[in-house]
Design a protein around this motif. Structure first.
Motif, PDB file in Angstrom:
ATOM      1  N   UNK A 144       0.596  -1.094  -0.203  1.00 19.88           N
ATOM      2  CA  UNK A 144       0.042  -0.059   0.083  1.00 19.88           C
ATOM      3  C   UNK A 144       0.844   1.196  -0.087  1.00 19.88           C
ATOM      4  N   UNK A 145       0.301   2.443  -0.826  1.00 19.39           N
ATOM      5  CA  UNK A 145       1.082   3.577  -0.818  1.00 19.39           C
ATOM      6  C   UNK A 145       0.762   4.303   0.495  1.00 19.39           C
ATOM      7  N   UNK A 146       1.639   5.333   1.055  1.00 22.22           N
ATOM      8  CA  UNK A 146       1.386   6.162   2.165  1.00 22.22           C
ATOM      9  C   UNK A 146       0.229   7.078   2.000  1.00 22.22           C
ATOM     10  N   UNK A 147      -0.481   7.316   2.958  1.00 21.42           N
ATOM     11  CA  UNK A 147      -1.442   8.354   2.706  1.00 21.42           C
ATOM     12  C   UNK A 147      -0.942   9.526   2.241  1.00 21.42           C
TER      13      UNK A 147
END
Length: 75
Positions: free
Chosen positions: A1-4
Motif C-alpha cells: 500500500x502507498x502511504x496516505x
C-alpha cells in the motif's frame, strides 16, 4: 500500500478566479434573508476584497459564508 497523501483541491484558485463573482453574489443574497442582521456586512466586504486581492489569503470564512448562503438558494 502507498502511504496516505494529502488531497489538495484547487478550491482557492477556483474561488479567486472564475467563481469569485458568483460566490460574492451568493453571499450578498444573505442580505435578503431574515438572517442578514447576524452579519457585519462592512467586515464581510473587507474580507471578500482581501481574499480576492491577496495571493495567500485563506478561503475559510468565504467558504463558510458561501455555504450558509446555499441554504437560501431559490434558483
Amino acid at each position: 500500500f502507498a502511504p496516505k497523501r494529502v488531497l489538495q483541491t484547487p478550491q482557492i484558485e477556483w474561488m479567486k478566479g472564475p467563481l469569485f463573482n458568483q460566490i460574492k453574489q451568493k453571499i450578498d443574497s444573505i442580505k435578503k434573508t431574515p438572517y442578514c442582521a447576524w452579519f457585519n456586512w462592512d467586515l464581510i466586504e473587507i474580507e471578500l476584497n482581501r481574499f480576492n486581492k491577496l495571493p495567500a489569503e485563506s478561503s475559510f470564512h468565504i467558504w463558510q459564508l458561501f455555504n450558509f448562503s446555499l441554504i437560501f438558494d431559490d434558483d
